[in-house]
Design an enzyme around this catalytic site. Structure first.
Site, PDB file in Angstrom:
ATOM      1  N   LYS A 214       0.869  -1.193   0.000  1.00 28.69           N
ATOM      2  CA  LYS A 214       0.000   0.000   0.000  1.00 28.69           C
ATOM      3  C   LYS A 214       0.900   1.236   0.000  1.00 28.69           C
ATOM      4  O   LYS A 214       1.499   1.576   1.018  1.00 28.69           O
ATOM      5  CB  LYS A 214      -0.901   0.043   1.234  1.00 28.69           C
ATOM      6  CG  LYS A 214      -1.928   1.169   1.115  1.00 28.69           C
ATOM      7  CD  LYS A 214      -2.547   1.577   2.418  1.00 28.69           C
ATOM      8  CE  LYS A 214      -1.818   2.687   3.111  1.00 28.69           C
ATOM      9  NZ  LYS A 214      -1.787   3.971   2.390  1.00 28.69           N
ATOM     10  N   GLU A 217      -1.235   7.184   0.138  1.00 29.64           N
ATOM     11  CA  GLU A 217      -2.342   7.660  -0.688  1.00 29.64           C
ATOM     12  C   GLU A 217      -2.051   9.050  -1.264  1.00 29.64           C
ATOM     13  O   GLU A 217      -2.785   9.544  -2.103  1.00 29.64           O
ATOM     14  CB  GLU A 217      -3.657   7.664   0.107  1.00 29.64           C
ATOM     15  CG  GLU A 217      -3.732   8.629   1.286  1.00 29.64           C
ATOM     16  CD  GLU A 217      -3.032   8.118   2.556  1.00 29.64           C
ATOM     17  OE1 GLU A 217      -2.310   7.107   2.493  1.00 29.64           O
ATOM     18  OE2 GLU A 217      -3.220   8.754   3.609  1.00 29.64           O
ATOM     19  N   ARG A 218      -0.934   9.664  -0.794  1.00 30.77           N
ATOM     20  CA  ARG A 218      -0.602  10.992  -1.320  1.00 30.77           C
ATOM     21  C   ARG A 218       0.338  10.902  -2.527  1.00 30.77           C
ATOM     22  O   ARG A 218       0.446  11.851  -3.287  1.00 30.77           O
ATOM     23  CB  ARG A 218       0.052  11.822  -0.212  1.00 30.77           C
ATOM     24  CG  ARG A 218      -0.891  12.040   0.970  1.00 30.77           C
ATOM     25  CD  ARG A 218      -0.312  13.008   1.959  1.00 30.77           C
ATOM     26  NE  ARG A 218       0.058  12.344   3.195  1.00 30.77           N
ATOM     27  CZ  ARG A 218       0.639  12.963   4.210  1.00 30.77           C
ATOM     28  NH1 ARG A 218       0.926  14.244   4.115  1.00 30.77           N
ATOM     29  NH2 ARG A 218       0.946  12.308   5.303  1.00 30.77           N
ATOM     30  N   CYS A 322      13.413  11.440   6.702  1.00 31.13           N
ATOM     31  CA  CYS A 322      13.483  10.917   8.068  1.00 31.13           C
ATOM     32  C   CYS A 322      14.891  11.059   8.630  1.00 31.13           C
ATOM     33  O   CYS A 322      15.099  10.966   9.824  1.00 31.13           O
ATOM     34  CB  CYS A 322      13.062   9.470   8.087  1.00 31.13           C
ATOM     35  SG  CYS A 322      14.081   8.482   6.994  1.00 31.13           S
ATOM     36  N   GLU A 424       8.782  16.426  15.888  1.00 34.41           N
ATOM     37  CA  GLU A 424       9.256  16.311  14.504  1.00 34.41           C
ATOM     38  C   GLU A 424       8.454  17.301  13.671  1.00 34.41           C
ATOM     39  O   GLU A 424       7.224  17.211  13.604  1.00 34.41           O
ATOM     40  CB  GLU A 424       9.026  14.875  14.002  1.00 34.41           C
ATOM     41  CG  GLU A 424       9.557  14.657  12.612  1.00 34.41           C
ATOM     42  CD  GLU A 424       9.241  13.261  12.060  1.00 34.41           C
ATOM     43  OE1 GLU A 424       8.101  12.788  12.218  1.00 34.41           O
ATOM     44  OE2 GLU A 424      10.145  12.667  11.445  1.00 34.41           O
TER      45      GLU A 424
HETATM   46  P1  NAD Z   1       2.022   8.539   8.064  1.00 37.94           P
HETATM   47  O1  NAD Z   1       2.250   7.786   9.307  1.00 37.94           O
HETATM   48  O2  NAD Z   1       1.008   9.613   8.063  1.00 37.94           O
HETATM   49  O3  NAD Z   1       1.597   7.530   6.876  1.00 37.94           O
HETATM   50  C1  NAD Z   1       2.352   6.375   6.604  1.00 37.94           C
HETATM   51  C2  NAD Z   1       1.432   5.294   6.094  1.00 37.94           C
HETATM   52  O4  NAD Z   1       0.548   4.894   7.144  1.00 37.94           O
HETATM   53  C3  NAD Z   1       0.553   5.745   4.940  1.00 37.94           C
HETATM   54  O5  NAD Z   1       0.484   4.719   3.988  1.00 37.94           O
HETATM   55  C4  NAD Z   1      -0.795   6.015   5.591  1.00 37.94           C
HETATM   56  O6  NAD Z   1      -1.880   5.755   4.724  1.00 37.94           O
HETATM   57  C5  NAD Z   1      -0.808   5.077   6.764  1.00 37.94           C
HETATM   58  N1  NAD Z   1      -1.506   5.646   7.933  1.00 37.94           N
HETATM   59  C6  NAD Z   1      -1.446   6.922   8.377  1.00 37.94           C
HETATM   60  N2  NAD Z   1      -2.159   7.058   9.523  1.00 37.94           N
HETATM   61  C7  NAD Z   1      -2.657   5.846   9.809  1.00 37.94           C
HETATM   62  C8  NAD Z   1      -3.456   5.341  10.876  1.00 37.94           C
HETATM   63  N3  NAD Z   1      -3.868   6.127  11.867  1.00 37.94           N
HETATM   64  N4  NAD Z   1      -3.786   4.036  10.845  1.00 37.94           N
HETATM   65  C9  NAD Z   1      -3.354   3.235   9.867  1.00 37.94           C
HETATM   66  N5  NAD Z   1      -2.595   3.664   8.831  1.00 37.94           N
HETATM   67  C10 NAD Z   1      -2.242   4.948   8.800  1.00 37.94           C
HETATM   68  O7  NAD Z   1       3.451   9.088   7.582  1.00 37.94           O
HETATM   69  P2  NAD Z   1       3.746  10.094   6.399  1.00 37.94           P
HETATM   70  O8  NAD Z   1       3.276  11.459   6.778  1.00 37.94           O
HETATM   71  O9  NAD Z   1       3.285   9.517   5.119  1.00 37.94           O
HETATM   72  O10 NAD Z   1       5.352  10.065   6.391  1.00 37.94           O
HETATM   73  C11 NAD Z   1       6.131  10.924   7.181  1.00 37.94           C
HETATM   74  C12 NAD Z   1       6.594  10.222   8.432  1.00 37.94           C
HETATM   75  O11 NAD Z   1       7.322   9.052   8.075  1.00 37.94           O
HETATM   76  C13 NAD Z   1       7.569  11.056   9.255  1.00 37.94           C
HETATM   77  O12 NAD Z   1       7.244  10.930  10.604  1.00 37.94           O
HETATM   78  C14 NAD Z   1       8.926  10.446   8.953  1.00 37.94           C
HETATM   79  O13 NAD Z   1       9.888  10.607   9.966  1.00 37.94           O
HETATM   80  C15 NAD Z   1       8.537   9.014   8.799  1.00 37.94           C
HETATM   81  N6  NAD Z   1       9.548   8.301   8.036  1.00 37.94           N
HETATM   82  C16 NAD Z   1      10.411   7.531   8.753  1.00 37.94           C
HETATM   83  C17 NAD Z   1      11.413   6.863   8.089  1.00 37.94           C
HETATM   84  C18 NAD Z   1      12.384   6.040   8.855  1.00 37.94           C
HETATM   85  O14 NAD Z   1      13.113   5.281   8.248  1.00 37.94           O
HETATM   86  N7  NAD Z   1      12.433   6.140  10.178  1.00 37.94           N
HETATM   87  C19 NAD Z   1      11.534   6.958   6.688  1.00 37.94           C
HETATM   88  C20 NAD Z   1      10.617   7.753   6.003  1.00 37.94           C
HETATM   89  C21 NAD Z   1       9.616   8.415   6.701  1.00 37.94           C
END
Ligand code: NAD
Length: 543
Positions: A214, A217-218, A322, A424
């Site tokens: 998955k 979605e953005r 990240c 963050e």
């Molecule tokens: P996000 O958590 O909003 O979304 C990530 C995924 O989870 C998406 O596919 C989304 O649809 C799903 N999702 C979001 N909220 C959910 C919920 N409540 N229940 C179930 N699924 C849910 O993250 P984002 O905004 O897309 O990405 C940015 C974040 O990712 C930042 O916090 C960044 O630090 C982190 N990140 C971490 C790493 C790492 O290796 N540590 C790498 C890249 C990004």
């Protein structure tokens, strides 16, 4: 109530109908967008990918995907329906025994072909990343390249998956092999639309697992091209499937017993939820979460090298990495170097990702911009000072007046208890803390809840060694601002930035995606001792 058989035939009928509405991608290797879509253009409907086919969803719920530089709607992505999710998981489950039986050499050959296709399609994938995610084209190429390197490393699977054998007794040997788990579910974030799906997909494939992915979605576009390339490389139908949507899709991946393990990269809230629920259902989960990465500069560092490094690492990709440096820790007199950092940060060009002069693009959406503004405003109320203010920045071209732009921003007088330090921000904002000694820097960083990355700039080997031994962060750089190891190692974020035991890719990645099996065989030679022809009811007492 429908019987099981009836339900299955209803599903098959629905699938047959959908397979008629097969879609094609909006770009090819030689034809892809090189500029922003004109406002009002018909949005592209993102397909799903099941059994090596791009399928138009039957969903009645579609989410708009905005170009972050203009906020025009460029495409739409469906909330995959329950039937479509079922179809994708069923396809992955059905393909597993077939794919598992492919010889390792055959899977490796497909991986080589996939690497070649990824390389050929790099610009095409980068182009959709610019449109949907906003980063600069060259940075988007880097997004693809870092994923491609994981695919290259996965080609070494014939070495990485070698088992162990030992003759444990006369005419008896034990061998240990690692077998694939089954269907792996992957949930991806918005900030690396190509790299993060590729953090797990190549290893999932070469180890003989199948996948339901998955994308965020953005930013689903890059994953769709990757899926097309996986099929072109020779992976049989059902091995890789792509579904879309938000929570309903994630919940299905967590709860369905056919999915044996979950890989997640994203924010803390979703990550904790997925990790806790997934593990409580007996699944393996690896979850990379949020981060707050510090860069420590000692007075003996090379100033010019440091200034360039901190600006690139804090503001590149608009801080939406990240491993971005979001906190600068100046030690002693290096606080005076801040003026140089701010001077050069101000020179960075902020604008469209398609403009080769841009150093950084916009934030992903208006919500992210608003969050950054809120944190900055409140931090100022808490006593912080803004040294360089990027708020309200608009590129000169009026076409980008509605984009989510924030120019590089530096905020000082922060520390624990101030929002700009504690949270963050995920934006081009550098928070600065001044301390007097290396020990104070180490204490500050070790108390921070995150442990993704840290960096120290110094010309002293002994200071670097002192720091690397005492710092409790998973990825440490010495004169390297973003110390993500190449994929022959693993991505070793730790503490609050990681949940699980086995990190993404590298040896840990292979271990995560496979389970051990031991086979002990006895093939007696012709001269059989009469004694052992009698039944033995006790455990062996002689070695
Ligand atoms: P996000 O958590 O909003 O979304 C990530 C995924 O989870 C998406 O596919 C989304 O649809 C799903 N999702 C979001 N909220 C959910 C919920 N409540 N229940 C179930 N699924 C849910 O993250 P984002 O905004 O897309 O990405 C940015 C974040 O990712 C930042 O916090 C960044 O630090 C982190 N990140 C971490 C790493 C790492 O290796 N540590 C790498 C890249 C990004």
């Amino acid at each position: 109530m429908l019987t099981r058989a009836l339900r299955r035939s209803a599903l098959t009928a629905a699938a047959a109908k959908r397979f008629k509405s097969v879609l094609t991608l909006s770009s090819t290797v030689s034809s892809y967008p090189k500029s922003h879509t004109e406002a009002g253009a018909e949005p592209y409907l993102t397909p799903s990918f099941v059994n090596n086919k791009l399928i138009k969803s039957d969903s009645t719920e579609w989410f708009d995907i905005h170009d972050p530089a203009t906020n025009s709607v460029v495409s739409k992505v469906p909330q995959s329906t329950p039937e479509e999710l079922e179809e994708a998981i069923a396809a992955a489950e059905a393909a597993f025994p077939i794919w598992k039986e492919y010889s390792i050499i055959k899977r490796q050959g497909i991986a080589f072909k996939f690497v070649q296709l990824l390389r050929e399609n790099m610009d095409r994938i980068a182009s959709v990343i610019v449109l949907e995610q906003g980063k600069t084209f060259v940075d988007a190429q880097g997004d693809v390249l870092r994923g491609l390197q994981v695919a290259e490393a996965a080609c070494n699977i014939t070495n990485d998956l070698k088992g162990e054998t030992l003759e444990v007794a006369t005419d008896m040997e034990t061998k240990m092999i690692r077998e694939p788990l089954g269907v792996i579910g992957s949930i991806c974030p918005f900030n690396f639309p190509a790299m993060v799906p590729l953090w797990s997909l190549p290893l999932v494939l070469v180890t003989g697992n199948t996948a339901v992915v998955k994308p965020s979605e953005r930013v689903p576009g890059a994953a769709m091209i990757i899926a097309e390339l996986v099929a072109e490389a020779g992976v049989p139908p059902g091995v890789l499937n792509i579904v879309h949507g938000k929570h309903a899709t994630v919940n299905k991946l967590i709860e369905d017993p056919r999915i044996k393990a979950l890989t997640f990269v994203g924010g803390d809230k979703a990550g904790k939820y997925i990790y806790e629920k997934g593990t409580s259902l007996g699944k393996r989960v690896q979850a990379n979460l949020g981060a707050k990465n510090h860069l420590v500069v000692l007075p003996d560092a090379n100033k010019e090298q440091f200034v360039n490094a901190v600006n690139g690492a804090a503001f590149g990709a608009a801080g939406q990495r990240c491993m971005a440096i979001s906190v600068l820790v100046t030690v002693g007199k290096t606080k005076e170097w801040l003026a140089d950092v701010a001077r050069d940060a101000k020179l960075l060009n902020v604008g469209s990702g398609f403009d080769p002069k841009s150093d950084l693009g916009p934030l992903i959406n208006p919500g992210s911009l608003e969050k950054a503004h809120d944190i900055l405003d409140e931090s100022v109320k808490q006593g912080a000072k803004i040294l360089l203010d990027g708020r309200g920045y608009k590129p000169a071209d009026p076409k980008f007046a509605k984009g989510n732009f924030l120019a590089p921003t530096i905020i000082t007088n922060v520390g624990p208890g101030i929002r700009a330090y504690d949270e963050e921000i995920f934006a081009p904002v550098l928070a600065v803390v001044n301390v007097e000694t290396i020990d104070e820097a180490i204490e500050l960083i070790n108390k921070n809840k995150y442990g993704n990355g840290v960096s120290i700039f110094t010309s002293s080997g002994s200071s670097a060694q002192y720091f690397t031994k005492r710092i409790d962060v998973g990825q440490v750089g010495v004169n390297v601002p973003i110390p993500v190891p190449l994929p022959m190692f693993s991505f070793t974020g730790s503490r609050g930035s990681f949940l699980g035991d086995l990190n993404f890719y590298g040896k840990a990645g292979v271990t995560f995606l496979t389970k051990p099996k031991t086979i002990t065989s006895s093939w007696k030679s012709n001269t059989i001792d009469n004694q052992i022809l009698k039944p033995s009811t006790s455990m062996p007492v002689q070695q």
